[in-house]
Design an enzyme around this catalytic site. Structure first.
Site, PDB file in Angstrom:
ATOM      1  N   SER A   1      62.027-119.136  30.633  1.00 43.31           N
ATOM      2  CA  SER A   1      63.265-118.807  31.329  1.00 43.31           C
ATOM      3  C   SER A   1      64.093-120.043  31.655  1.00 43.31           C
ATOM      4  O   SER A   1      63.559-121.122  31.928  1.00 43.31           O
ATOM      5  CB  SER A   1      62.926-118.078  32.638  1.00 43.31           C
ATOM      6  OG  SER A   1      64.080-117.891  33.441  1.00 43.31           O
TER       7      SER A   1
ATOM      8  N   TYR B   1      70.398-118.113  30.386  1.00 44.19           N
ATOM      9  CA  TYR B   1      71.418-117.514  31.241  1.00 44.19           C
ATOM     10  C   TYR B   1      72.712-118.291  31.026  1.00 44.19           C
ATOM     11  O   TYR B   1      72.700-119.520  30.933  1.00 44.19           O
ATOM     12  CB  TYR B   1      71.016-117.593  32.717  1.00 44.19           C
ATOM     13  CG  TYR B   1      70.024-116.560  33.157  1.00 44.19           C
ATOM     14  CD1 TYR B   1      70.300-115.203  33.044  1.00 44.19           C
ATOM     15  CD2 TYR B   1      68.801-116.937  33.711  1.00 44.19           C
ATOM     16  CE1 TYR B   1      69.394-114.249  33.461  1.00 44.19           C
ATOM     17  CE2 TYR B   1      67.887-115.984  34.137  1.00 44.19           C
ATOM     18  CZ  TYR B   1      68.190-114.639  34.007  1.00 44.19           C
ATOM     19  OH  TYR B   1      67.287-113.702  34.420  1.00 44.19           O
TER      20      TYR B   1
ATOM     21  N   THR C   1      70.351-113.660  27.776  1.00 45.42           N
ATOM     22  CA  THR C   1      70.361-112.493  28.652  1.00 45.42           C
ATOM     23  C   THR C   1      71.798-112.186  29.048  1.00 45.42           C
ATOM     24  O   THR C   1      72.498-113.056  29.579  1.00 45.42           O
ATOM     25  CB  THR C   1      69.510-112.750  29.907  1.00 45.42           C
ATOM     26  OG1 THR C   1      68.149-112.947  29.501  1.00 45.42           O
ATOM     27  CG2 THR C   1      69.572-111.574  30.865  1.00 45.42           C
TER      28      THR C   1
ATOM     29  N   LYS D   1      69.288-109.946  24.995  1.00 47.44           N
ATOM     30  CA  LYS D   1      68.511-109.119  25.921  1.00 47.44           C
ATOM     31  C   LYS D   1      69.426-108.513  26.985  1.00 47.44           C
ATOM     32  O   LYS D   1      70.252-109.214  27.578  1.00 47.44           O
ATOM     33  CB  LYS D   1      67.428-109.963  26.602  1.00 47.44           C
ATOM     34  CG  LYS D   1      66.572-109.226  27.622  1.00 47.44           C
ATOM     35  CD  LYS D   1      65.473-110.135  28.143  1.00 47.44           C
ATOM     36  CE  LYS D   1      64.623-109.453  29.190  1.00 47.44           C
ATOM     37  NZ  LYS D   1      65.320-109.345  30.499  1.00 47.44           N
TER      38      LYS D   1
ATOM     39  N   SER E   1      66.964-103.269  27.413  1.00 48.65           N
ATOM     40  CA  SER E   1      66.414-103.688  28.698  1.00 48.65           C
ATOM     41  C   SER E   1      67.399-103.397  29.813  1.00 48.65           C
ATOM     42  O   SER E   1      68.611-103.531  29.640  1.00 48.65           O
ATOM     43  CB  SER E   1      66.117-105.198  28.669  1.00 48.65           C
ATOM     44  OG  SER E   1      65.739-105.679  29.943  1.00 48.65           O
TER      45      SER E   1
ATOM     46  N   HIS F   1      66.606-105.013  32.705  1.00 49.59           N
ATOM     47  CA  HIS F   1      66.138-106.140  33.529  1.00 49.59           C
ATOM     48  C   HIS F   1      65.047-105.695  34.504  1.00 49.59           C
ATOM     49  O   HIS F   1      64.985-106.146  35.649  1.00 49.59           O
ATOM     50  CB  HIS F   1      67.312-106.762  34.293  1.00 49.59           C
ATOM     51  CG  HIS F   1      67.201-108.254  34.455  1.00 49.59           C
ATOM     52  ND1 HIS F   1      67.811-109.129  33.601  1.00 49.59           N
ATOM     53  CD2 HIS F   1      66.551-109.025  35.369  1.00 49.59           C
ATOM     54  CE1 HIS F   1      67.559-110.374  33.985  1.00 49.59           C
ATOM     55  NE2 HIS F   1      66.782-110.333  35.055  1.00 49.59           N
TER      56      HIS F   1
ATOM     57  N   ARG G   1      56.033-107.906  34.250  1.00 48.58           N
ATOM     58  CA  ARG G   1      55.317-107.917  35.522  1.00 48.58           C
ATOM     59  C   ARG G   1      53.791-107.929  35.404  1.00 48.58           C
ATOM     60  O   ARG G   1      53.133-108.666  36.146  1.00 48.58           O
ATOM     61  CB  ARG G   1      55.763-106.727  36.374  1.00 48.58           C
ATOM     62  CG  ARG G   1      57.146-106.892  37.022  1.00 48.58           C
ATOM     63  CD  ARG G   1      57.453-105.682  37.881  1.00 48.58           C
ATOM     64  NE  ARG G   1      58.707-105.758  38.603  1.00 48.58           N
ATOM     65  CZ  ARG G   1      59.852-105.230  38.207  1.00 48.58           C
ATOM     66  NH1 ARG G   1      59.897-104.592  37.032  1.00 48.58           N
ATOM     67  NH2 ARG G   1      60.943-105.326  38.939  1.00 48.58           N
TER      68      ARG G   1
END
Length: 407
Positions: free
Chosen positions: A154, A176, A202, A279, A301, A303, A358
């Site tokens: 990320s 991002y 994203t 994404k 997605s 998110h 997760r």
């Protein structure tokens, strides 16, 4: 400190949770704290005895983490309608197994952008992994390498991308879009120089969704966790705790660009020599436009239910996106995947693979790198069982299965 088993500061809160994230937990373990999860089932420095299913890691993590950290990772936006919808959408997918297929040792290998991998799975991009365990991103990236699957680093990782890529294996970088385009170009250049084999932009975070658990907790990053890929001082706002305010939301509002456009995506495509994945796609029309710009994959997605509350569960729109793009690019599913059966469902709906988020953070919290390795091994075993039970020799065969929705 609040009872670690209290998921929401308000016990009477009506907000629904992802059922996979609320596995009943035992009493908190001594020594648990921010970035200091204590593996309760370790058998040695590198050993870890996993629970019965991938989803069960939630209970171990919940017992190991401070309540505000659990909420930061487990929570969604608004009333968490979309968070719950992700699980409901997958649970509505019934797969019609094929019989007499003669399959006893299926292959789990699959093609994803950039190559073939041991599973049709990539580790989803997730921020600030040192919140969960000191092993952080390096530990989870090492687990992904051992499992033979891509790890997506990320922009908001708590470890520099160079250190993550140095672990080896296949690393993709998640981008991002920042207000400073020079910083965007610098991040992309750093990722490529470090050896990242793919770029995932994203597109569903023009602003951070209003995550009420973080607001109620006045959540802020602890001093030892920082946005390691941003220049020094660029994440100061994320550490400034204020009652009734999410410091993480304040920080992202200051650095993220709210007006990302198709022209920006075209600019990025022209400058990206590695596979480019987008994404955050839900509308098939956006998927088609992305494919026309030459992206290698779209990731369906929402998110993880953390952006627009009221958006559909990702699996609910996956077939429409697959049909819309045809063979122009790959389609991956993200949000709500909790085990091997969910991977099979995604494949049967037409996806090339999935991102898992997760559950791997739960495993990292429970046992560091060893916990993450155990989780990915368990996911592989669950997928093998699902392939055998559905009569599929490999993930490609699973994409030929029929499904019933609501069946």
């Amino acid at each position: 400190m609040a009872d670690l088993r209290t998921t929401n500061p308000d016990p009477a809160s009506p907000y629904p949770l992802d059922p996979a994230d609320v596995t009943p937990a035992g009493p908190p373990r001594a020594g648990a704290g921010v970035g200091l999860a204590v593996p309760g089932r370790a058998t040695g420095e590198r050993g870890f005895v996993p629970p019965a299913s991938l989803a069960d890691f939630a209970g171990l993590a919940r017992a190991a983490l401070p309540a505000e950290v659990w909420d930061f990772v487990a929570g969604g936006s608004g009333t968490e309608t979309t968070l719950a919808a992700n699980r409901a959408a997958l649970d509505r997918v019934a797969v019609l197994p094929r019989m007499l297929a003669g399959v006893d040792t299926p292959s789990t290998e699959a093609a994803l952008p950039g190559g073939r991998f041991a599973l049709p799975v990539a580790v989803a991009p997730m921020a600030y992994q040192k919140l969960l365990h000191p092993d952080g991103e390096v530990g989870l990236a090492a687990a992904a390498r051992a499992a033979g699957v891509p790890y997506v680093a990320s922009t908001l990782a708590s470890t520099p991308v160079e250190d993550i890529a140095a672990v080896g294996g296949t690393v993709w970088f998640q981008l991002y879009w920042l207000r400073d385009r020079g910083m965007v170009a610098d991040l992309v250049g750093r990722a490529l120089a470090a050896g990242c084999a793919g770029l995932m932009v994203t597109v569903d975070v023009p602003v951070l969704g209003r995550r009420l658990r973080d607001v109620r907790n006045g959540f802020a990053l602890p001093p030892h966790v920082a946005a390691a890929n941003l220049p020094g001082g660029r994440d100061d706002l994320a550490h400034q705790g204020t009652p009734g305010v999410s410091a993480v939301a304040v920080h992202t509002g200051a650095v993220f660009a709210p007006a990302l456009s198709w022209a920006d995506l075209a600019w990025l495509r022209e400058r990206t020599p590695v596979p480019l994945l987008v994404k955050g796609i839900l509308d098939p029309r956006d998927a088609v436009r992305a494919a026309e710009l030459g992206v290698d994959a779209v990731v369906v997605s929402n998110h993880g239910g953390r952006q627009l509350d009221g958006a559909p569960g990702s699996a609910a729109v996956l077939p429409e996106v697959v049909a819309a793009v045809g063979e122009r690019c790959a389609v991956l599913l993200d949000s709500g995947v909790r085990g091997g059966t969910d991977v099979l469902r995604a494949l049967a709906l037409g996806a090339a693979g999935v991102l898992v988020g997760r559950p791997l953070l739960w495993a990292l919290a429970a046992g560091g790198r060893a916990g993450a390795e155990a989780a990915l091994a368990l996911l592989a075993a669950e997928l093998r069982d699902a392939l055998i039970l559905s009569g599929c020799a490999d993930p490609a065969a699973a994409r030929e299965l029929r499904t019933l929705i609501g069946g």
